[in-house]
Design a protein around this motif. Structure first.
Motif, short mmCIF file in Angstrom:
data_model
loop_
_atom_site.label_atom_id
_atom_site.label_comp_id
_atom_site.label_asym_id
_atom_site.label_seq_id
_atom_site.Cartn_x
_atom_site.Cartn_y
_atom_site.Cartn_z
N TYR A 138 0.82 -1.20 0.00
CA TYR A 138 0.00 0.00 0.00
C TYR A 138 0.86 1.26 0.00
N PHE A 139 1.84 1.32 0.87
CA PHE A 139 2.65 2.53 0.97
C PHE A 139 3.59 2.69 -0.22
N ALA A 140 4.01 1.57 -0.82
CA ALA A 140 4.81 1.66 -2.04
C ALA A 140 3.98 2.27 -3.17
N VAL A 141 2.75 1.79 -3.30
CA VAL A 141 1.85 2.33 -4.32
C VAL A 141 1.53 3.80 -4.03
N TYR A 142 1.30 4.10 -2.76
CA TYR A 142 0.96 5.47 -2.36
C TYR A 142 2.08 6.45 -2.72
N LEU A 143 3.32 6.02 -2.58
CA LEU A 143 4.47 6.90 -2.82
C LEU A 143 4.90 6.94 -4.29
N ILE A 144 4.71 5.82 -4.99
CA ILE A 144 5.25 5.73 -6.36
C ILE A 144 4.23 6.02 -7.44
N PHE A 145 3.00 5.53 -7.30
CA PHE A 145 2.03 5.62 -8.38
C PHE A 145 1.63 7.04 -8.78
N PRO A 146 1.68 8.04 -7.89
CA PRO A 146 1.36 9.39 -8.36
C PRO A 146 2.26 9.87 -9.50
N TYR A 147 3.43 9.25 -9.65
CA TYR A 147 4.38 9.65 -10.70
C TYR A 147 4.30 8.74 -11.92
N ILE A 148 3.37 7.77 -11.88
CA ILE A 148 3.24 6.83 -12.99
C ILE A 148 1.98 7.16 -13.79
N PRO A 149 2.09 7.31 -15.10
CA PRO A 149 0.90 7.59 -15.93
C PRO A 149 -0.11 6.44 -15.82
N ASP A 150 -1.39 6.79 -15.90
CA ASP A 150 -2.44 5.79 -15.87
C ASP A 150 -2.33 4.87 -17.08
N GLY A 151 -2.76 3.64 -16.88
CA GLY A 151 -2.77 2.71 -18.00
C GLY A 151 -1.87 1.51 -17.78
N PHE A 152 -1.39 0.96 -18.88
CA PHE A 152 -0.63 -0.29 -18.83
C PHE A 152 0.66 -0.16 -18.03
N LEU A 153 1.24 1.04 -18.00
CA LEU A 153 2.49 1.24 -17.28
C LEU A 153 2.33 0.96 -15.78
N GLU A 154 1.13 1.18 -15.26
CA GLU A 154 0.89 0.89 -13.84
C GLU A 154 1.08 -0.60 -13.54
N TYR A 155 0.70 -1.46 -14.48
CA TYR A 155 0.86 -2.90 -14.28
C TYR A 155 2.33 -3.30 -14.38
N ILE A 156 3.06 -2.64 -15.27
CA ILE A 156 4.49 -2.93 -15.41
C ILE A 156 5.23 -2.56 -14.13
N VAL A 157 4.89 -1.42 -13.55
CA VAL A 157 5.52 -0.99 -12.31
C VAL A 157 4.96 -1.77 -11.13
N GLY A 158 3.69 -2.12 -11.21
CA GLY A 158 3.03 -2.78 -10.10
C GLY A 158 3.55 -4.18 -9.84
N LEU A 159 3.98 -4.89 -10.88
CA LEU A 159 4.45 -6.26 -10.71
C LEU A 159 5.68 -6.35 -9.81
N PRO A 160 6.74 -5.56 -10.06
CA PRO A 160 7.87 -5.62 -9.12
C PRO A 160 7.52 -5.13 -7.72
N ILE A 161 6.55 -4.22 -7.60
CA ILE A 161 6.10 -3.79 -6.27
C ILE A 161 5.45 -4.97 -5.55
N LEU A 162 4.63 -5.74 -6.28
CA LEU A 162 3.98 -6.92 -5.70
C LEU A 162 5.01 -7.94 -5.21
N VAL A 163 5.98 -8.24 -6.08
CA VAL A 163 7.02 -9.22 -5.73
C VAL A 163 7.85 -8.71 -4.56
N GLY A 164 8.23 -7.44 -4.61
CA GLY A 164 9.03 -6.86 -3.54
C GLY A 164 8.28 -6.83 -2.22
N SER A 165 6.99 -6.55 -2.26
CA SER A 165 6.18 -6.53 -1.04
C SER A 165 6.08 -7.91 -0.43
N LEU A 166 5.90 -8.91 -1.28
CA LEU A 166 5.82 -10.29 -0.80
C LEU A 166 7.14 -10.73 -0.18
#
Length: 211
Positions: A86-114
């Motif tokens: 949650y906090f990774a998304v909160y801090l990083i996603f405001p700088y990521i354009p909406d759309g497919f790029l969010e999934y590209i950035v979101g995947l390493p966030i998911l793995v890193g969070s786990l």
């Protein structure tokens, strides 16, 4: 939509949100006696155990997530993973354009969070492992021959839990019947034998034990 709800309901935080919700539902139904408290437990297999069980048990051992009930491990992973993600998304996603790029950035966030959740959980459960091991050894000696109350909706040869009064909150054990007997919630049974392979106690009715 409120940014908080948007973050927890979208990828990648949604993965941990759903896992956290499932663990909450599990603990609720387990407390009500619908399922066993340790229904997901995986023991270190011996002999000709299933290959998948070997792999899962080996993975848990390698990550330092063994020695405590698997349900506790999953609950902690869900909780810490949710906070990190949650906090990774909160801090990083405001700088990521909406759309497919969010999934590209979101995947390493998911793995890193786990991964971060695994590290934290492994450290938290480390001091708990001896407690669970000693508690099981000492408990088996003291409870055999004692009367307990069925706490699950049913108790048979394949499912059920009992509550043993210990002067405090009580002790909850998995239990199994003999000869395909079935008991209902509230029945009184006596703990006769500890079934090591099932981490459960063989029980008979109190009336039969007293005959």
């Amino acid at each position: 939509m409120d940014p908080f709800y948007q973050n927890i309901a979208s990828f990648p935080t949604l993965f941990f949100t759903l896992l956290l919700a499932l663990t909450a539902v599990y603990w609720l139904v387990a407390v009500l006696g619908v399922i066993d408290l340790d229904v997901l437990d995986v023991d270190m297999p011996e002999g000709d155990a299933d290959g998948g069980v070997h792999q899962l048990a080996g993975l848990l051992l390698k990550l330092g997530l063994n020695g405590v009930p698997l349900t506790i491990v999953i609950s902690l992973l869900a909780l810490f993973g949710w906070f990190i993600c949650y906090f990774a998304v909160y801090l990083i996603f405001p700088y990521i354009p909406d759309g497919f790029l969010e999934y590209i950035v979101g995947l390493p966030i998911l793995v890193g969070s786990l991964y971060g959740a695994v590290l934290i959980t492994a450290q938290i459960i480390k001091p708990l492992k001896p407690l669970f091991a000693n508690m099981n050894k000492n408990t088996v000696k003291n409870v055999l021959g004692q009367t307990a109350i069925v706490r699950s909706l049913r108790l048979d040869s394949g499912f059920g839990e009992v509550l043993l009064a210990d002067g405090g909150a009580g002790l909850i054990f998995k239990a199994r019947t003999m000869n395909n007997e079935t008991f209902k919630k509230g029945d009184r049974v006596v703990l006769l034998q500890y079934l090591k392979d099932q981490h459960a106690y063989r029980v008979i009715s109190e009336a039969e034990f007293l005959q």
